[in-house]
Motif scaffolding. Structure first.
Motif, PDB file in Angstrom:
ATOM      1  N   GLN A   1       0.826  -1.205   0.000  1.00 18.13           N
ATOM      2  CA  GLN A   1       0.000   0.000   0.000  1.00 18.13           C
ATOM      3  C   GLN A   1       0.863   1.259   0.000  1.00 18.13           C
ATOM      4  N   ARG A   2       1.897   1.277   0.834  1.00 19.75           N
ATOM      5  CA  ARG A   2       2.771   2.457   0.911  1.00 19.75           C
ATOM      6  C   ARG A   2       3.540   2.661  -0.390  1.00 19.75           C
ATOM      7  N   LEU A   3       4.022   1.568  -0.978  1.00 20.25           N
ATOM      8  CA  LEU A   3       4.766   1.682  -2.229  1.00 20.25           C
ATOM      9  C   LEU A   3       3.876   2.203  -3.346  1.00 20.25           C
ATOM     10  N   ARG A   4       2.663   1.688  -3.433  1.00 23.25           N
ATOM     11  CA  ARG A   4       1.748   2.138  -4.481  1.00 23.25           C
ATOM     12  C   ARG A   4       1.369   3.607  -4.289  1.00 23.25           C
ATOM     13  N   ASP A   5       1.232   4.025  -3.033  1.00 21.43           N
ATOM     14  CA  ASP A   5       0.923   5.434  -2.774  1.00 21.43           C
ATOM     15  C   ASP A   5       2.034   6.356  -3.281  1.00 21.43           C
ATOM     16  N   ARG A   6       3.244   5.807  -3.405  1.00 20.56           N
ATOM     17  CA  ARG A   6       4.391   6.601  -3.874  1.00 20.56           C
ATOM     18  C   ARG A   6       4.737   6.300  -5.324  1.00 20.56           C
ATOM     19  N   GLY A   7       3.800   5.687  -6.019  1.00 22.08           N
ATOM     20  CA  GLY A   7       3.961   5.474  -7.450  1.00 22.08           C
ATOM     21  C   GLY A   7       4.793   4.273  -7.839  1.00 22.08           C
ATOM     22  N   VAL A   8       5.106   3.401  -6.894  1.00 25.61           N
ATOM     23  CA  VAL A   8       5.893   2.201  -7.186  1.00 25.61           C
ATOM     24  C   VAL A   8       4.942   1.056  -7.525  1.00 25.61           C
ATOM     25  N   LYS A   9       5.220   0.365  -8.599  1.00 27.56           N
ATOM     26  CA  LYS A   9       4.423  -0.803  -8.959  1.00 27.56           C
ATOM     27  C   LYS A   9       4.794  -1.946  -8.018  1.00 27.56           C
ATOM     28  N   ALA A  10       3.830  -2.435  -7.259  1.00 27.42           N
ATOM     29  CA  ALA A  10       4.152  -3.411  -6.216  1.00 27.42           C
ATOM     30  C   ALA A  10       3.048  -4.448  -6.063  1.00 27.42           C
ATOM     31  N   LEU A  11       3.464  -5.651  -5.711  1.00 24.94           N
ATOM     32  CA  LEU A  11       2.582  -6.767  -5.385  1.00 24.94           C
ATOM     33  C   LEU A  11       3.124  -7.434  -4.129  1.00 24.94           C
ATOM     34  N   ARG A  12       2.321  -8.284  -3.533  1.00 24.55           N
ATOM     35  CA  ARG A  12       2.823  -9.093  -2.423  1.00 24.55           C
ATOM     36  C   ARG A  12       2.849 -10.561  -2.845  1.00 24.55           C
ATOM     37  N   LEU A  13       3.703 -11.319  -2.204  1.00 21.93           N
ATOM     38  CA  LEU A  13       3.724 -12.762  -2.380  1.00 21.93           C
ATOM     39  C   LEU A  13       2.586 -13.348  -1.563  1.00 21.93           C
ATOM     40  N   GLU A  14       1.813 -14.266  -2.150  1.00 18.91           N
ATOM     41  CA  GLU A  14       0.632 -14.768  -1.460  1.00 18.91           C
ATOM     42  C   GLU A  14       0.969 -15.633  -0.255  1.00 18.91           C
ATOM     43  N   GLU A  15       2.216 -16.084  -0.148  1.00 18.60           N
ATOM     44  CA  GLU A  15       2.666 -16.842   1.005  1.00 18.60           C
ATOM     45  C   GLU A  15       3.824 -16.110   1.669  1.00 18.60           C
ATOM     46  N   GLY A  16       4.280 -16.643   2.819  1.00 19.20           N
ATOM     47  CA  GLY A  16       5.395 -16.031   3.514  1.00 19.20           C
ATOM     48  C   GLY A  16       6.654 -16.871   3.408  1.00 19.20           C
ATOM     49  N   TYR A  17       7.685 -16.416   4.101  1.00 17.85           N
ATOM     50  CA  TYR A  17       8.958 -17.141   4.069  1.00 17.85           C
ATOM     51  C   TYR A  17       8.833 -18.596   4.510  1.00 17.85           C
ATOM     52  N   PRO A  18       8.136 -18.917   5.618  1.00 18.39           N
ATOM     53  CA  PRO A  18       8.084 -20.319   6.049  1.00 18.39           C
ATOM     54  C   PRO A  18       7.433 -21.233   5.016  1.00 18.39           C
ATOM     55  N   GLU A  19       6.342 -20.768   4.395  1.00 17.71           N
ATOM     56  CA  GLU A  19       5.660 -21.591   3.394  1.00 17.71           C
ATOM     57  C   GLU A  19       6.543 -21.796   2.156  1.00 17.71           C
ATOM     58  N   TRP A  20       7.237 -20.750   1.760  1.00 15.98           N
ATOM     59  CA  TRP A  20       8.167 -20.845   0.629  1.00 15.98           C
ATOM     60  C   TRP A  20       9.218 -21.922   0.911  1.00 15.98           C
ATOM     61  N   ARG A  21       9.797 -21.887   2.110  1.00 14.38           N
ATOM     62  CA  ARG A  21      10.816 -22.866   2.485  1.00 14.38           C
ATOM     63  C   ARG A  21      10.234 -24.282   2.524  1.00 14.38           C
ATOM     64  N   ALA A  22       9.061 -24.417   3.147  1.00 17.34           N
ATOM     65  CA  ALA A  22       8.437 -25.737   3.268  1.00 17.34           C
ATOM     66  C   ALA A  22       8.058 -26.323   1.924  1.00 17.34           C
ATOM     67  N   ASP A  23       7.782 -25.477   0.938  1.00 19.48           N
ATOM     68  CA  ASP A  23       7.439 -25.952  -0.408  1.00 19.48           C
ATOM     69  C   ASP A  23       8.668 -26.401  -1.193  1.00 19.48           C
ATOM     70  N   GLY A  24       9.842 -26.246  -0.602  1.00 16.40           N
ATOM     71  CA  GLY A  24      11.053 -26.725  -1.261  1.00 16.40           C
ATOM     72  C   GLY A  24      11.753 -25.715  -2.128  1.00 16.40           C
ATOM     73  N   PHE A  25      11.312 -24.467  -2.111  1.00 14.29           N
ATOM     74  CA  PHE A  25      11.999 -23.429  -2.879  1.00 14.29           C
ATOM     75  C   PHE A  25      13.293 -23.042  -2.166  1.00 14.29           C
ATOM     76  N   PRO A  26      14.295 -22.549  -2.895  1.00 11.89           N
ATOM     77  CA  PRO A  26      15.585 -22.238  -2.271  1.00 11.89           C
ATOM     78  C   PRO A  26      15.485 -21.058  -1.302  1.00 11.89           C
ATOM     79  N   VAL A  27      16.316 -21.099  -0.283  1.00  9.78           N
ATOM     80  CA  VAL A  27      16.397 -20.008   0.691  1.00  9.78           C
ATOM     81  C   VAL A  27      17.869 -19.729   0.976  1.00  9.78           C
ATOM     82  N   GLN A  28      18.116 -18.555   1.522  1.00  6.70           N
ATOM     83  CA  GLN A  28      19.451 -18.192   1.986  1.00  6.70           C
ATOM     84  C   GLN A  28      19.418 -18.012   3.498  1.00  6.70           C
TER      85      GLN A  28
END
Length: 218
Positions: free
Chosen positions: A191-218
């Motif tokens: 919301q804040r980024l869009r208010d400042r003219g930045v094209k922005a989206l959110r990821l529908e999941e968070g870091y834990p779900e990304w990791r649990a799905d087997g995607f790479p993490v650092q």
């Protein structure tokens, strides 16, 4: 032991796990320790709950095998027992959102505008990252980012976003993520980024779900 009696004893143990999940504070604590190992004191600060309350709920989660604990000096640190706990929480969330009218109402109220509804799936994010199309923004606190994050993500905690906007490329879409599907940090960041003219989206999941799905993490 009869077959029915044995089955009921198993159901009794399954029910103890379900009972451990049956409190909003314990679900909140699970989401927080899913970001990385946390001490009781850190969880007390994050939740705003009394230390005795936090400790009591953590002990209940530990007794049912949902979290693991280790002691270092005078401090006790908690983490998720394994990633199956994340899947259990995700299943609970999906069933409740699909079948409980009050949950549906609260979700609609929480995601009250198009900013919140626009969300990128993990597979779509992978494609955009490979194509170099997006900047990945982690808006969690620094210690959570340090414990683990999506590869290449820039860490700008939400309360620093306005002061550090110049660190984000002006010519790329920004995809923000945080602790989980209902985490307010990424919603507010978009919301804040869009208010400042930045094209922005959110990821529908968070870091834990990304990791649990087997995607790479650092």
């Amino acid at each position: 032991m009869g077959e029915q009696s044995g089955q009921r004893k198993l159901f009794e143990q399954f029910a103890s796990v379900a009972k451990a999940l049956g409190h909003e504070y314990r679900l909140e604590l699970l989401e927080l320790v899913a970001q990385g190992e946390r001490s009781v004191e850190a969880l007390t600060q994050l939740t705003g709950l009394p230390v005795g309350t936090v400790s009591q709920h953590l002990q209940q989660l530990r007794r049912t095998g949902l979290v693991a604990a280790r002691k270092e000096g005078k401090y006790v640190y908690y983490s998720l027992a394994d990633d199956e706990v994340l899947e259990l929480m995700a299943s609970l969330r999906r069933v409740a959102q699909r079948n409980v009218a009050e949950v549906q109402r609260l979700v609609e109220q929480y995601f009250h505008d198009q900013t919140a509804l626009d969300a990128l799936s993990p597979s779509d994010l992978v494609e955009r990252l490979r194509a170099g199309m997006v900047t990945l923004l982690d808006v969690r606190p620094r210690e959570e980012y340090a414990a683990g994050h999506l590869p290449g993500a820039v860490n700008i905690p939400l309360d620093e976003l306005e002061q550090r906007l110049q660190e984000l490329p002006a010519d790329q879409e920004v995809v923000a993520y945080c602790r989980g599907p209902y985490c307010a940090l990424s919603i507010e960041a978009v919301q804040r980024l869009r208010d400042r003219g930045v094209k922005a989206l959110r990821l529908e999941e968070g870091y834990p779900e990304w990791r649990a799905d087997g995607f790479p993490v650092q």
